[in-house]
Write an enzyme that holds these catalytic residues in place. Structure first.
Site, PDB file in Angstrom:
ATOM      1  N   CYS A  98      -8.312 -12.775  -5.070  1.00  0.00           N
ATOM      2  CA  CYS A  98      -8.670 -13.977  -5.832  1.00  0.00           C
ATOM      3  C   CYS A  98      -8.142 -13.841  -7.256  1.00  0.00           C
ATOM      4  CB  CYS A  98     -10.181 -14.196  -5.829  1.00  0.00           C
ATOM      5  SG  CYS A  98     -11.096 -12.918  -6.695  1.00  0.00           S
ATOM      6  N   CYS A 101      -8.886 -10.814  -9.386  1.00  0.00           N
ATOM      7  CA  CYS A 101      -8.088  -9.594  -9.223  1.00  0.00           C
ATOM      8  C   CYS A 101      -6.972  -9.568 -10.258  1.00  0.00           C
ATOM      9  CB  CYS A 101      -7.497  -9.531  -7.817  1.00  0.00           C
ATOM     10  SG  CYS A 101      -8.701  -9.623  -6.497  1.00  0.00           S
ATOM     11  N   CYS A 170      12.595  27.586  -5.412  1.00  0.00           N
ATOM     12  CA  CYS A 170      11.126  27.596  -5.389  1.00  0.00           C
ATOM     13  C   CYS A 170      10.607  26.585  -6.396  1.00  0.00           C
ATOM     14  CB  CYS A 170      10.561  28.991  -5.670  1.00  0.00           C
ATOM     15  SG  CYS A 170      10.647  29.500  -7.390  1.00  0.00           S
ATOM     16  N   CYS A 173      11.501  26.555 -10.196  1.00  0.00           N
ATOM     17  CA  CYS A 173      12.799  25.977 -10.601  1.00  0.00           C
ATOM     18  C   CYS A 173      12.619  24.501 -10.954  1.00  0.00           C
ATOM     19  CB  CYS A 173      13.818  26.107  -9.476  1.00  0.00           C
ATOM     20  SG  CYS A 173      14.092  27.785  -8.894  1.00  0.00           S
ATOM     21  N   ASP A 549     -10.756   4.195  19.735  1.00  0.00           N
ATOM     22  CA  ASP A 549     -11.028   2.815  20.118  1.00  0.00           C
ATOM     23  C   ASP A 549     -10.631   2.684  21.590  1.00  0.00           C
ATOM     24  OD1 ASP A 549     -11.346  -0.086  19.929  1.00  0.00           O
ATOM     25  OD2 ASP A 549      -9.151  -0.116  20.017  1.00  0.00           O
TER      26      ASP A 549
END
Length: 854
Positions: A98, A101, A170, A173, A549
């Site tokens: 709405c 928002c 790694c 870095c 479900d």
């Protein structure tokens, strides 16, 4: 009336406003300060907000939007009244229910110092932001996301670019590169992802300058282009040659010391080796220190220089050579984990044949628009998503669904980019642009998932950031304090301190988690399962209870004829009359009977005077006699003698079946029962889940007790909850959680949205390319195949086990090395070997996840 409403409890308490997920009775009819849940609004109340739509409620549950939905007056278009002094960016906003928002977003953004103005148009769902010239615009997206909405830039900020970075072995870095660019005057924002080897920069200077800066740090950067076809990365012959050359120098110097070569020549050879192999890490170390980072390049450079200062030239040369060799091996191993994404990118062709009148023109897929007609030849990969308008074929959809069994396709069916046209020639109308295809979305989701830090990785990174400086200071203390107080020589303790310095590098430890996460997510994507982050991968590994479900998940979701019971005529005659009666009905049950009869090869008889009897059935005249098809109530009202038919109908209904009685005004001729049948793979999938450690399998359904009991027994689930509304499924999940279970919920991603959001892990039946499912759940089964679920759980648990193995191995190696320092058992070269060797072993262990199979 207030212009503000919310859907979160927190906002309701703070703002004294209403939420659309409250019962409508809670809203007073005379309370003009609140908003409502029903649509019974007067014209004067159109500035309020409402939310009577169940779908809206579910959407808010998933998006955590701090708003409520409703019907409002049209909002005027945004007037372009922005100040021209800043940078302007436009976004598309999702999740607004709405106009309130829009106000929430505007207020949230205006509170940021970097934002000069923000304006949201609710009708067009667009956001325009004016921000300071030097402001990082990703803060806008972060703020809107925190408010519970989603934004995507419409007018892209041209200063934001993505680079591929080579050479990172790694996380430290990546951190060093970030720290370097955070202090760069032309860079507004930077994010480097070690796992995917990507760097996102918002900068004002040229691409060449950025590439040059990265090269100073010892890495190689390349700007990403729109061409999704990944290029095979050439082997770095220069780096390989350098390692070989220094290795030879090292070997000559070492062997020469045993065959009478002057010590000065050996020293010169070692010095050359240190300079050649150490130049790159030394340069990287300089910029790391400048950026206040303490990475592996700093530690190794200090160790090598320190070794040379105390006269240990061989040790120093060995340190830099082993470090260079280990780094090269690590880079090569890590590239294996990144191949999963590049392989996906290679699936979709970069060009397509487009029909232009009577001719075929080859075009780049980037230049093809929605509605264009493309031609796909047998054996070719499909370049774009579209709808078949001419031709029939079989398509291998393994890149999307993980299922290698071809799927038959005909006119009207959808095909997906990256899949393989196995037989017939096709003409396809393009329905999605190249950036919106299903394969593009999968690539984007997988990349996002691999860039996210899992909880374990975040903890290890934090631990390493504390551990490294502490050990660095301890190494300095070991070098300075003992000889200062007369406990031994300076050279002896300097050597031990340098060895301890090498031990301070946490490379193997920080790499232990991300490589495993990337490998597991890549494996899952290859098998048609989208895991949307390391967090969800870790959660899946801890799941012991799964709630399903029923409709469309455990069952087909489509009714089928399950029982045909003729009484006074043959089965074929009963089906023939049923087909004739139901042919013109639009009821789903009628369509099921018609489809079944036609599959059997029956043709409807000639019928007349068709009539629908609301809520009861249909009737038609066939060969001069009136026939009926309907429920028990219809035949009771017709006073037709039922005999034992009533008991038979009740028995079938208790089994969860819908019964259609067929007869005349004087007699019942037979019954046809229709039911939603269980998926063929359901029982096998549930049995496999129990074998991989899922001890509680639960079914949630809105069906009656009889149907639920029957399906539960057939599917071999442990327990079931029947007669549930969508909100009741949420309560069922909460009940399981209160019982102490960590719950995963499996549903279709739309109707089950609230329950998916409530569970610890939401798993959606994706249905190849279903956008809603891909956006809704934490894990998506792209092929709607429950058999992929046990593989996912197995993969997750394997990933957790490997992560734990890697962490413990890394810590034990560090502990042993640390203990060996003080007796003098740990040499510098052995310290480097233990560090780089541990990192390589950790990577190789994680790579095993790429080979985990169903």
């Amino acid at each position: 009336m207030t212009e503000k409403c919310c859907s979160s409890e927190t906002n309701r308490l703070q703002d004294n406003t209403c939420c659309s997920n409250q019962p409508s009775q809670a809203v007073g009819t005379n309370d003009t300060e609140n908003c409502c849940k029903t649509q019974d609004l007067s014209e004067d109340d159109t500035s309020s907000c409402c939310g009577n739509d169940k779908g809206d409620t579910e959407s808010r549950t998933m998006n955590n939007a701090s708003s409520c939905c409703g019907v409002s007056k049209a909002e005027p278009e945004i007037e372009n009244d922005f100040s021209p002094t800043g940078q302007e960016v436009e976004y598309r906003v999702e999740g607004m229910d709405c106009p309130s928002c829009a106000l929430t977003i505007e207020k949230g953004l205006r509170s940021l110092d970097m934002v000069q103005e923000a304006k949201v148009n609710y009708n067009t769902a667009k956001l325009k932001v004016i921000a300071n010239e030097k402001a990082p615009l990703n803060e806008v997206e972060n703020t809107v996301n925190k408010l519970g909405f989603k934004v995507d830039p419409i007018i892209q900020n041209k200063n934001v670019r993505t680079y591929d970075v080579e050479g990172m072995d790694c996380g430290s870095c990546a951190q060093s590169i970030e720290n370097h660019f955070k202090n760069h005057p032309s860079v507004k924002d930077v994010k480097v992802h070690f796992s995917t080897g990507k760097m996102k920069l918002e900068h004002d200077n040229s691409v060449d300058e950025i590439v040059s800066e990265v090269s100073k740090l010892g890495y190689k950067a390349k700007l990403q282009t729109n061409n999704r076809q990944s290029q095979a990365k050439p082997k770095n012959k220069k780096e390989l040659g350098m390692i070989t050359f220094t290795g030879i120098l090292l070997a000559i110097g070492f062997i020469g010391s045993f065959i009478g070569m002057p010590a000065s020549i050996s020293t010169i050879l070692y010095a050359i080796a240190i300079v050649v192999s150490g130049a790159k890490p030394a340069k990287s170390a300089y910029y790391a220190i400048k950026s206040r980072s303490l990475d592996m390049n700093v530690l190794m450079s200090v160790a090598a220089i320190g070794a040379a200062i105390i006269g240990e030239w061989f040790e120093g040369a060995t340190v830099v050579w082993l470090f260079a060799l280990g780094t090269a091996l690590q880079n090569r191993s890590i590239e294996q984990t990144r191949k999963s994404i590049r392989n996906l990118m290679d699936l979709a062709p970069s060009k397509a044949w487009v029909r232009a009148g009577a001719e075929l023109v080859e075009k780049s897929v980037d230049d093809i628009s929605i509605g264009n007609i493309i031609v796909i030849k047998p054996g070719d990969r499909i370049p774009l998503d579209g709808e078949i308008i001419e031709g029939e074929t079989s398509v291998n959809q393994a890149p999307i669904t993980g299922e290698s069994i071809p799927v038959d396709k005909m006119i009207g069916d959808t095909v997906y980019a990256g899949t393989i046209n196995e037989s017939g020639s096709l003409e396809v109308r393009v329905t999605k642009l190249v950036e919106d295809t299903t394969i593009s979305k999968i690539i984007h989701l997988v990349e996002e998932a691999q860039e996210q830090k899992a909880p374990t990785q975040a903890f290890i990174d934090k631990f390493a950031s504390i551990y490294t400086p502490i050990v660095f200071l301890l190494a300095l203390a070991v070098i300075v304090l003992p000889p200062l107080f007369g406990f031994g020589e300076w050279g002896e303790w300097a050597y031990k301190g340098l060895a301890l310095l090498v031990v301070a590098c946490p490379c193997a430890l920080v790499i232990s988690t991300p490589v495993a996460i990337v490998s597991a997510i890549g494996n899952a994507a290859k098998n048609g399962v989208l895991i949307k982050g390391g967090t969800f991968l870790e959660t899946a590994g801890a799941i012991k209870t799964i709630a399903f479900d029923k409709t469309g998940t455990l069952t087909e979701g489509k009714p089928k004829v399950s029982t045909i019971q003729p009484l006074t005529i043959s089965e074929d005659e009963l089906l023939l009359i049923g087909l004739t009666l139901e042919e013109y009905s639009t009821h789903p049950i009628a369509k099921t009977i018609v489809a079944y009869a036609k599959e059997k090869g029956f043709q409807a008889r000639r019928g007349e005077l068709y009539k629908s009897i609301a809520g009861k059935g249909v009737q038609a005249t066939i060969d001069g006699e009136i026939y009926f098809a309907g429920n028990l109530k219809l035949f009771e009202e017709l006073n037709v003698p039922l005999g034992g038919v009533s008991d038979k109908v009740n028995e079938l209904q208790l089994e969860g079946k819908t019964v259609v009685i067929i007869g005349t005004q004087t007699a019942v001729m037979g019954v046809i029962a229709v039911a939603d049948t269980i998926r063929p793979i359901t029982v096998k999938a549930i049995n496999n889940l129990q074998q991989v450690g899922i001890n509680q399998v639960v079914m949630l359904t809105g069906d009656n007790e009889g149907t639920a009991k029957m399906i539960a027994k057939e599917a071999s689930v442990n327990r079931y909850f029947a007669e549930l509304l969508p909100e009741d499924k949420v309560e069922a999940v909460k009940q399981l959680q209160k019982e102490g279970h960590k719950v995963a919920m499996v549903g279709d991603g739309i109707n089950d949205a609230p329950a998916l959001a409530t569970s610890d892990l939401g798993i959606a039946m994706g249905g190849a390319g279903t956008d809603t499912a891909m956006e809704t759940a934490d894990i998506v089964l792209m092929a709607d195949n429950l058999e992929k679920l046990p593989h996912t759980i197995k993969l997750s648990r394997k990933a957790l086990a490997i992560i734990k193995q890697n962490i413990w191995f890394s810590l034990i190696v560090k502990l042993i090395a640390f203990v060996f320092v003080f007796p003098g058992w740990l040499t510098l070269w052995l310290a480097v070997l233990s560090d780089t060797g541990a990192a390589i072993i950790v990577i190789l262990n994680a790579l095993r996840l790429l080979r985990v199979k169903d």
